[in-house]
Design a protein around this motif. Structure first.
Motif, PDB file in Angstrom:
ATOM      1  N   LEU A  60       0.872  -1.216   0.072  1.00  0.00           N
ATOM      2  CA  LEU A  60      -0.084  -0.084  -0.143  1.00  0.00           C
ATOM      3  C   LEU A  60       0.867   1.315  -0.050  1.00  0.00           C
ATOM      4  O   LEU A  60       0.562   2.409  -0.611  1.00  0.00           O
ATOM      5  CB  LEU A  60      -0.966   0.111   1.176  1.00  0.00           C
ATOM      6  CG  LEU A  60      -1.908  -1.084   1.176  1.00  0.00           C
ATOM      7  CD1 LEU A  60      -2.880  -0.914   2.567  1.00  0.00           C
ATOM      8  CD2 LEU A  60      -3.039  -0.903  -0.066  1.00  0.00           C
ATOM      9  N   SER A  61       2.057   1.258   0.464  1.00  0.00           N
ATOM     10  CA  SER A  61       3.059   2.397   0.562  1.00  0.00           C
ATOM     11  C   SER A  61       4.013   2.308  -0.511  1.00  0.00           C
ATOM     12  O   SER A  61       5.110   3.030  -0.715  1.00  0.00           O
ATOM     13  CB  SER A  61       3.763   2.239   1.793  1.00  0.00           C
ATOM     14  OG  SER A  61       4.425   1.265   2.014  1.00  0.00           O
ATOM     15  N   ASN A  62       3.639   1.649  -1.853  1.00  0.00           N
ATOM     16  CA  ASN A  62       4.406   1.298  -3.028  1.00  0.00           C
ATOM     17  C   ASN A  62       5.412   1.035  -2.862  1.00  0.00           C
ATOM     18  O   ASN A  62       6.578   1.265  -3.780  1.00  0.00           O
ATOM     19  CB  ASN A  62       4.359   2.931  -3.666  1.00  0.00           C
ATOM     20  CG  ASN A  62       4.428   3.054  -5.139  1.00  0.00           C
ATOM     21  OD1 ASN A  62       3.905   1.973  -5.745  1.00  0.00           O
ATOM     22  ND2 ASN A  62       5.081   3.919  -5.583  1.00  0.00           N
ATOM     23  N   LYS A  71       3.174 -12.955   2.613  1.00  0.00           N
ATOM     24  CA  LYS A  71       2.688 -13.322   3.949  1.00  0.00           C
ATOM     25  C   LYS A  71       1.166 -13.157   3.705  1.00  0.00           C
ATOM     26  O   LYS A  71       0.635 -12.185   3.562  1.00  0.00           O
ATOM     27  CB  LYS A  71       3.055 -12.488   5.317  1.00  0.00           C
ATOM     28  CG  LYS A  71       4.656 -12.673   5.676  1.00  0.00           C
ATOM     29  CD  LYS A  71       5.007 -11.982   6.913  1.00  0.00           C
ATOM     30  CE  LYS A  71       4.934 -13.141   8.247  1.00  0.00           C
ATOM     31  NZ  LYS A  71       5.499 -12.513   9.389  1.00  0.00           N
ATOM     32  N   ARG A  72       0.531 -14.285   4.349  1.00  0.00           N
ATOM     33  CA  ARG A  72      -0.922 -14.262   4.545  1.00  0.00           C
ATOM     34  C   ARG A  72      -1.237 -13.015   5.235  1.00  0.00           C
ATOM     35  O   ARG A  72      -0.776 -12.456   6.202  1.00  0.00           O
ATOM     36  CB  ARG A  72      -1.672 -15.470   5.297  1.00  0.00           C
ATOM     37  CG  ARG A  72      -2.928 -15.598   5.251  1.00  0.00           C
ATOM     38  CD  ARG A  72      -3.595 -16.874   5.832  1.00  0.00           C
ATOM     39  NE  ARG A  72      -3.151 -16.761   7.249  1.00  0.00           N
ATOM     40  CZ  ARG A  72      -3.418 -17.637   8.096  1.00  0.00           C
ATOM     41  NH1 ARG A  72      -3.923 -18.984   7.656  1.00  0.00           N
ATOM     42  NH2 ARG A  72      -3.280 -17.713   9.409  1.00  0.00           N
ATOM     43  N   GLY A  73      -2.279 -12.402   4.633  1.00  0.00           N
ATOM     44  CA  GLY A  73      -3.056 -11.098   5.114  1.00  0.00           C
ATOM     45  C   GLY A  73      -2.537  -9.889   4.482  1.00  0.00           C
ATOM     46  O   GLY A  73      -2.664  -8.753   4.960  1.00  0.00           O
ATOM     47  N   THR A  74      -1.572 -10.097   3.428  1.00  0.00           N
ATOM     48  CA  THR A  74      -0.855  -8.896   2.920  1.00  0.00           C
ATOM     49  C   THR A  74      -1.861  -8.179   1.860  1.00  0.00           C
ATOM     50  O   THR A  74      -2.383  -8.813   1.224  1.00  0.00           O
ATOM     51  CB  THR A  74       0.617  -9.232   2.122  1.00  0.00           C
ATOM     52  OG1 THR A  74       1.156  -9.775   3.140  1.00  0.00           O
ATOM     53  CG2 THR A  74       1.282  -8.149   1.503  1.00  0.00           C
ATOM     54  N   ASN A 116      -4.111   6.464  -4.361  1.00  0.00           N
ATOM     55  CA  ASN A 116      -3.509   6.205  -5.590  1.00  0.00           C
ATOM     56  C   ASN A 116      -4.281   6.467  -6.942  1.00  0.00           C
ATOM     57  O   ASN A 116      -3.637   6.715  -7.884  1.00  0.00           O
ATOM     58  CB  ASN A 116      -3.117   4.612  -5.507  1.00  0.00           C
ATOM     59  CG  ASN A 116      -2.146   4.362  -4.417  1.00  0.00           C
ATOM     60  OD1 ASN A 116      -2.233   4.950  -3.302  1.00  0.00           O
ATOM     61  ND2 ASN A 116      -1.425   3.284  -4.524  1.00  0.00           N
ATOM     62  N   VAL A 117      -5.548   6.099  -6.810  1.00  0.00           N
ATOM     63  CA  VAL A 117      -6.444   6.062  -7.930  1.00  0.00           C
ATOM     64  C   VAL A 117      -6.223   7.790  -8.549  1.00  0.00           C
ATOM     65  O   VAL A 117      -6.391   8.259  -9.591  1.00  0.00           O
ATOM     66  CB  VAL A 117      -7.824   5.764  -7.860  1.00  0.00           C
ATOM     67  CG1 VAL A 117      -8.694   5.948  -9.006  1.00  0.00           C
ATOM     68  CG2 VAL A 117      -7.649   4.165  -7.505  1.00  0.00           C
TER      69      VAL A 117
END
Length: 190
Positions: A60-62, A71-74, A116-117
């Motif tokens: 999310l932070s590019n 990792k699960r949950g990423t 981001n959009v």
């Protein structure tokens, strides 16, 4: 061939010859529909048919993400860029982005509200978009040598090793114009 006096023979050679013999005096119409499904997608990336596709996976932070070790949950941001490599206008381009079965697609409302959009041309100029459980289908036009980036927010939900399907774009009414990425592997760790 129901209701007709005809016979069909199919060769088992590599050429796949199909012969139809009409045993009646009437006119016979035949259609052959063939489909193929690869057990394992080993086709190469293709960018020499008018369109090229590049995909980048980030946090999310590019920050760059290696989808073979998630990792699960990423949360995953997939930036899919389609480039028109010709000097012609391309209308009715269809982009098919199938996701690995251990991942999920965020809801449209969540995706469109992302900061981001609003930056740059990401997700601008899409004529129509169909977001399903396992894929995002986007439809748009491209000017000569223009590119368009489609952003899809994903979530690595289930641990396991999955196929990372190839992403494909084609001109809908001229299917000789297309581009695709190479299929790969996506691993979600506990």
């Amino acid at each position: 061939l129901i209701g007709y006096s005809a016979s069909i023979s199919v060769s088992k050679s590599k050429e796949g010859v199909v012969e139809i013999e009409n045993h009646s005096k009437g006119l016979l119409y035949a259609q052959l529909h063939q489909t193929m499904r690869l057990e394992k997608d080993t086709l190469a990336e293709c960018d020499d048919r008018g369109l090229s596709i590049k995909v980048k996976y980030t946090t999310l932070s590019n920050e760059f993400l290696d989808v073979q070790n998630l990792k699960r949950g990423t949360d995953v941001m997939a930036y899919v860029t389609v480039q028109n490599n010709t000097t012609s206008v391309m209308e009715d381009i269809s982009l098919t982005h199938i996701i690995p079965s251990g991942w999920e697609i965020y809801h449209v409302e969540t995706l469109l509200s992302e900061d981001n959009v609003s930056k740059g041309d990401i997700n601008k100029g899409i004529c129509y978009q169909d977001i399903r459980d396992d894929r995002v289908l986007s439809y748009f036009d491209l000017q000569p040598l223009q590119s368009k980036t489609i952003l899809v927010r994903l979530h690595a939900t289930y641990a396991g090793e999955y196929v990372l399907p190839a992403i494909q774009a084609e001109q809908m009414y001229k299917t000789s114009v297309y581009g695709r990425t190479r299929a790969g592997k996506a691993t979600v760790l506990r």
